[in-house]
Design a protein around this motif. Structure first.
Motif, PDB file in Angstrom:
ATOM      1  N   SER A 226       4.337  -2.403 -20.588  1.00  0.00           N
ATOM      2  CA  SER A 226       3.823  -1.091 -20.750  1.00  0.00           C
ATOM      3  C   SER A 226       2.348  -0.911 -21.189  1.00  0.00           C
ATOM      4  CB  SER A 226       4.948  -0.026 -21.332  1.00  0.00           C
ATOM      5  OG  SER A 226       5.890   0.016 -20.673  1.00  0.00           O
ATOM      6  N   ALA A 227       2.240  -1.721 -22.273  1.00  0.00           N
ATOM      7  CA  ALA A 227       1.014  -1.985 -23.150  1.00  0.00           C
ATOM      8  C   ALA A 227      -0.132  -2.343 -22.190  1.00  0.00           C
ATOM      9  CB  ALA A 227       1.093  -2.599 -24.465  1.00  0.00           C
TER      10      ALA A 227
ATOM     11  N   VAL B  15      -1.164   0.071 -19.798  1.00  0.00           N
ATOM     12  CA  VAL B  15      -2.234   1.147 -20.298  1.00  0.00           C
ATOM     13  C   VAL B  15      -3.335   0.468 -20.562  1.00  0.00           C
ATOM     14  CG1 VAL B  15      -2.337   2.370 -22.218  1.00  0.00           C
ATOM     15  CG2 VAL B  15       0.064   2.341 -21.212  1.00  0.00           C
ATOM     16  N   ARG B  16      -3.315  -0.541 -20.980  1.00  0.00           N
ATOM     17  CA  ARG B  16      -4.659  -1.268 -21.213  1.00  0.00           C
ATOM     18  C   ARG B  16      -5.591  -1.302 -19.950  1.00  0.00           C
ATOM     19  NH1 ARG B  16      -6.685  -3.827 -25.498  1.00  0.00           N
ATOM     20  NH2 ARG B  16      -5.964  -1.971 -26.627  1.00  0.00           N
TER      21      ARG B  16
ATOM     22  N   GLU C  80      -5.285   0.346 -17.275  1.00  0.00           N
ATOM     23  CA  GLU C  80      -5.710   1.905 -17.019  1.00  0.00           C
ATOM     24  C   GLU C  80      -6.819   2.191 -17.824  1.00  0.00           C
ATOM     25  OE1 GLU C  80      -2.437   4.210 -17.394  1.00  0.00           O
ATOM     26  OE2 GLU C  80      -1.130   3.540 -15.586  1.00  0.00           O
ATOM     27  N   GLN C  81      -6.940   1.815 -19.072  1.00  0.00           N
ATOM     28  CA  GLN C  81      -7.921   2.084 -20.195  1.00  0.00           C
ATOM     29  C   GLN C  81      -9.284   1.469 -19.723  1.00  0.00           C
ATOM     30  OE1 GLN C  81      -6.277   1.078 -23.864  1.00  0.00           O
ATOM     31  NE2 GLN C  81      -5.262   3.107 -24.340  1.00  0.00           N
TER      32      GLN C  81
END
Length: 223
Positions: free
Chosen positions: A138-139, A142-143, A145-146
């Motif tokens: 998940s991290a 998210v990274r 996407e960031q």
């Protein structure tokens, strides 16, 4: 002053470390997961050794019980046969074996308890490791996407390709018409060499007309 400088240096180092940890957070997460997996592997190996030791002790205990049962049978037969001397020797051997059995039984019980505790710890650690791996996925998502959002923000922000294209389009649309500009230049030239003065005086009604107008045509039609 030295204390203030020391505080500032400590604060700067803390901010630098925090920035570094944030920048390489995914790599740090993966490394910590690898370390946890290695610890779990070592715990499993310890559990296997304990279980092997427990099984060896249990086999010894089972062997002692078999020997005790055999000696008790033989001692009864010796008593029945009137051989108390042999029965006494067998009884002493049984007593020694029973004492050894108590000690080995205590060892087996202690190993059983340690195995149970370690097994529970391994199961808990294994569940946490699974959760950590899922959290890492998940991290990582998210990274990504960031990162995509940052790149998009750069493209949409100042001096982006879109802004440059928009400026170029505005420049083309706002550019002056070269044909109109040439007409204006011709008019300026005519004014400078006075070639247009006669035409302007003719339009004002002074002198002979050199060009036919709509009013002239209508006048002829009415005559």
């Amino acid at each position: 002053m030295f204390r203030t400088l020391k505080t500032l240096v400590v604060g700067a180092n803390a901010r630098a470390e925090e920035k570094l940890r944030d920048e390489y957070s995914i790599e740090l997460i993966d490394q910590k997961i690898r370390e946890a997996a290695q610890s779990l592997k070592a715990a499993k190996l310890s559990l296997a050794n304990l279980m092997q030791q427990q099984r060896a002790e249990q086999r010894q205990l089972d062997g002692l019980k078999d020997r005790i049962d055999d000696l008790l049978t033989r001692a009864k037969e010796a008593l029945n046969a009137g051989r108390e001397d042999l029965a006494q020797s067998a009884a002493q051997a049984v007593a020694d074996l029973e004492n050894e059995s108590v000690t080995r039984q205590q060892t087996v019980d202690r190993l059983d308890m340690r195995i149970l505790q370690l097994r529970q710890s391994i199961e808990t650690a294994n569940r946490r490791l699974i959760d950590l791996k899922q959290g890492a996925l998940s991290a990582r998502a998210v990274r990504r996407e960031q990162g995509m959002q940052k790149r998009l923000n750069r493209h949409l922000g100042g001096d982006s390709p879109m802004d440059e294209a928009q400026e170029l389009i505005a420049g083309v649309l706002q550019a002056q018409d070269p044909f109109e500009q040439s007409q204006i230049l011709a008019e300026i030239d005519q004014g400078l060499d006075h070639t247009d003065i006669a035409a302007r005086m003719e339009e004002a009604g002074f002198g002979n007309k050199t060009r036919s107008t709509a009013a002239d045509v209508l006048g002829r039609l009415k005559d």
